[in-house]
Design an enzyme around this catalytic site. Structure first.
Site, PDB file in Angstrom:
ATOM      1  CB  ALA A 136      -6.639   0.255  -4.583  1.00 37.98           C
TER       2      ALA A 136
ATOM      3  CE  LYS B 120      -7.932   8.963  -6.049  1.00 36.20           C
ATOM      4  NZ  LYS B 120      -7.710   8.791  -4.600  1.00 36.20           N
TER       5      LYS B 120
ATOM      6  CB  THR C 170      -1.598  -0.822  -4.412  1.00 36.82           C
ATOM      7  OG1 THR C 170      -2.598  -0.130  -5.164  1.00 36.82           O
ATOM      8  CG2 THR C 170      -0.370   0.063  -4.263  1.00 36.82           C
TER       9      THR C 170
ATOM     10  CE1 TYR D 124      -8.016   5.773 -10.911  1.00 36.73           C
ATOM     11  CE2 TYR D 124      -8.656   8.055 -11.311  1.00 36.73           C
ATOM     12  CZ  TYR D 124      -8.129   7.088 -10.474  1.00 36.73           C
ATOM     13  OH  TYR D 124      -7.730   7.424  -9.201  1.00 36.73           O
TER      14      TYR D 124
ATOM     15  CB  SER E  57      -0.874   0.056   1.259  1.00 37.79           C
ATOM     16  OG  SER E  57      -1.763  -1.027   1.313  1.00 37.79           O
ATOM     17  CB  ILE E  58       0.344   4.588  -1.546  1.00 38.77           C
ATOM     18  CG1 ILE E  58       0.448   4.160  -3.014  1.00 38.77           C
ATOM     19  CG2 ILE E  58       0.894   5.989  -1.347  1.00 38.77           C
ATOM     20  CD1 ILE E  58      -0.310   5.032  -4.001  1.00 38.77           C
TER      21      ILE E  58
HETATM   22  O1  0WD Z   1      -1.474   3.505  -8.650  1.00 47.06           O
HETATM   23  C1  0WD Z   1      -1.917   3.655  -7.519  1.00 47.06           C
HETATM   24  N1  0WD Z   1      -1.961   2.657  -6.666  1.00 47.06           N
HETATM   25  C2  0WD Z   1      -2.389   5.020  -7.115  1.00 47.06           C
HETATM   26  C3  0WD Z   1      -3.142   5.175  -5.969  1.00 47.06           C
HETATM   27  C4  0WD Z   1      -2.026   6.151  -7.978  1.00 47.06           C
HETATM   28  C5  0WD Z   1      -2.486   7.426  -7.485  1.00 47.06           C
HETATM   29  C6  0WD Z   1      -3.243   7.527  -6.341  1.00 47.06           C
HETATM   30  N2  0WD Z   1      -3.574   6.423  -5.614  1.00 47.06           N
HETATM   31  C7  0WD Z   1      -4.379   6.600  -4.411  1.00 47.06           C
HETATM   32  C8  0WD Z   1      -5.617   5.736  -4.305  1.00 47.06           C
HETATM   33  O2  0WD Z   1      -6.658   6.218  -5.105  1.00 47.06           O
HETATM   34  C9  0WD Z   1      -5.915   5.862  -2.813  1.00 47.06           C
HETATM   35  O3  0WD Z   1      -6.527   7.114  -2.558  1.00 47.06           O
HETATM   36  O4  0WD Z   1      -3.630   6.288  -3.267  1.00 47.06           O
HETATM   37  C10 0WD Z   1      -4.500   5.890  -2.213  1.00 47.06           C
HETATM   38  C11 0WD Z   1      -4.052   4.557  -1.648  1.00 47.06           C
HETATM   39  O5  0WD Z   1      -4.133   3.600  -2.659  1.00 47.06           O
HETATM   40  P1  0WD Z   1      -3.371   2.201  -2.686  1.00 47.06           P
HETATM   41  O6  0WD Z   1      -2.258   2.185  -1.729  1.00 47.06           O
HETATM   42  O7  0WD Z   1      -3.172   1.914  -4.122  1.00 47.06           O
HETATM   43  O8  0WD Z   1      -4.552   1.244  -2.200  1.00 47.06           O
HETATM   44  P2  0WD Z   1      -4.706   0.023  -1.193  1.00 47.06           P
HETATM   45  O9  0WD Z   1      -3.403  -0.547  -0.783  1.00 47.06           O
HETATM   46  O10 0WD Z   1      -5.671  -0.943  -1.797  1.00 47.06           O
HETATM   47  O11 0WD Z   1      -5.445   0.755   0.001  1.00 47.06           O
HETATM   48  C12 0WD Z   1      -6.617   1.497  -0.168  1.00 47.06           C
HETATM   49  C13 0WD Z   1      -7.329   1.382   1.131  1.00 47.06           C
HETATM   50  C14 0WD Z   1      -8.189   0.145   1.352  1.00 47.06           C
HETATM   51  O12 0WD Z   1      -7.608  -1.014   1.259  1.00 47.06           O
HETATM   52  P3  0WD Z   1      -8.527  -2.303   0.765  1.00 47.06           P
HETATM   53  O13 0WD Z   1      -7.700  -2.842  -0.352  1.00 47.06           O
HETATM   54  O14 0WD Z   1      -8.633  -3.140   1.985  1.00 47.06           O
HETATM   55  O15 0WD Z   1      -9.859  -1.759   0.283  1.00 47.06           O
HETATM   56  O16 0WD Z   1      -8.354   2.341   1.320  1.00 47.06           O
HETATM   57  C15 0WD Z   1      -9.009   1.939   2.496  1.00 47.06           C
HETATM   58  C16 0WD Z   1      -8.725   0.468   2.726  1.00 47.06           C
HETATM   59  O17 0WD Z   1      -7.763   0.266   3.730  1.00 47.06           O
HETATM   60  N3  0WD Z   1     -10.444   2.100   2.444  1.00 47.06           N
HETATM   61  C17 0WD Z   1     -11.157   2.509   3.507  1.00 47.06           C
HETATM   62  N4  0WD Z   1     -10.767   2.881   4.751  1.00 47.06           N
HETATM   63  C18 0WD Z   1     -11.727   3.215   5.628  1.00 47.06           C
HETATM   64  N5  0WD Z   1     -13.028   3.198   5.325  1.00 47.06           N
HETATM   65  C19 0WD Z   1     -12.509   2.472   3.113  1.00 47.06           C
HETATM   66  C20 0WD Z   1     -13.468   2.836   4.086  1.00 47.06           C
HETATM   67  N6  0WD Z   1     -14.788   2.811   3.841  1.00 47.06           N
HETATM   68  N7  0WD Z   1     -12.565   2.037   1.816  1.00 47.06           N
HETATM   69  C21 0WD Z   1     -11.303   1.833   1.421  1.00 47.06           C
END
Ligand code: 0WD
Length: 261
Positions: free
Chosen positions: A196, A163, A194, A156, A19-20
């Site tokens: 997501a 966003k 990641t 997307y 995760s980021i």
């Molecule tokens: O390429 C990428 N990965 C990019 C990500 C490029 C640019 C931006 N981002 C953003 C994402 O849109 C997000 O805002 O960075 C942020 C983190 O993204 P990530 O690290 O790629 O994602 P991930 O490791 O899947 O974590 C996102 C987390 C969720 O994890 P899971 O996979 O269990 O859904 O967001 C959290 C959760 O931990 N989340 C929530 N937390 C609290 N309440 C909820 C919620 N309702 N829904 C999701």
């Protein structure tokens, strides 16, 4: 480099060590910050408690941002440990999986629009609203966005709209919290594999296209994002607020390069 010594920062959104938010926690910890963590649901609790230990923290609290009561409980519980703190990392986004596949007009619907905006944008200001009274002067709030807010990216879809809302939210929050000496910024991250991101159809193709056109010719890592977040949480960035900072190897500045000719 202990430029965050004495700062207490809450990190949300760690699903696993890809995760980021995990990269951000590593960078904040390296720079000397004290950390607290929140998790969305019970299945992440044990894993997060283990991660927290790596960062010398035992503050691991639940929060589902779709519920105001859950956000309130998060800060009520945190207040019992930290009366005041110095900011949080909002690394949370969600839209129903079907939204990340195919023609935007065909797949969009009212319900998914609402869910995406609620979890991915409203939650940022909702967390600020609930914790404002606990934030020290010079506190810093940081969220994560993507270039899909500025430009149309196939697949997307509704997340691009959410966003864009999050980026406007960042500017309005910065303006509202500036007089309280609190700064609010967003990092627009390059694509990173990641959990997501893997939900977006053809994400691997996005990554290889990206790598071929960006000036730096290498992928962005969670360390790159973490280091920028640490800078934004620190007093080193004291004059910066309301900004969307691209940490994308320069992708956003390129229209075409020799590889596309
Ligand atoms: O390429 C990428 N990965 C990019 C990500 C490029 C640019 C931006 N981002 C953003 C994402 O849109 C997000 O805002 O960075 C942020 C983190 O993204 P990530 O690290 O790629 O994602 P991930 O490791 O899947 O974590 C996102 C987390 C969720 O994890 P899971 O996979 O269990 O859904 O967001 C959290 C959760 O931990 N989340 C929530 N937390 C609290 N309440 C909820 C919620 N309702 N829904 C999701």
């Amino acid at each position: 480099m202990n430029f965050l010594t004495g700062k207490r920062i809450l990190v949300t959104g760690i699903a696993n060590n890809h995760s980021i938010a995990y990269g951000i926690a590593q960078a904040l910890h390296r720079a000397g910050a004290e950390l607290a963590f929140s998790y969305q649901n019970k299945k992440n609790k044990l894993r997060l408690e283990k991660f927290a230990k790596n960062f010398n923290s035992n503050i691991v609290l639940p929060c589902d941002v779709t519920k105001d009561t859950s956000i309130k409980e998060l800060f009520n519980s945190l207040a019992k440990i930290w009366i005041k703190f110095d900011g949080f990392i909002h690394s949370i986004a969600y839209a129903p999986k079907k939204q990340f596949k195919g023609d935007f007009i065909n797949v969009i619907n009212r319900k998914s629009f609402t869910i995406a905006h609620d979890i991915s944008s409203y939650s940022f200001v909702a967390m600020a609203k609930a914790s404002r009274y606990m934030l020290n002067p010079k506190a810093s709030l940081v969220t994560l966005t993507y270039i899909g807010a500025e430009r149309a990216i196939f697949n997307y879809n509704v997340m691009g709209l959410a966003k864009a809302s999050l980026e406007a939210n960042t500017r309005y929050m910065a303006n509202a919290m500036g007089p309280q000496k609190i700064r609010v910024n967003a990092i627009s991250a390059g694509p990173i594999k990641t959990l997501a991101a893997l939900g977006i159809k053809n994400f691997k193709k996005i990554i290889s296209y990206y790598k071929s056109v960006i000036p730096m010719r290498r992928l962005i890592t969670i360390d790159d994002i973490g280091n920028t977040a640490a800078f934004l949480c620190s007093d080193l960035s004291s004059g910066i607020t309301g900004e969307i900072i691209h940490v994308d190897g320069g992708f956003n500045i390129v229209a075409m390069n020799e590889l596309n000719l």
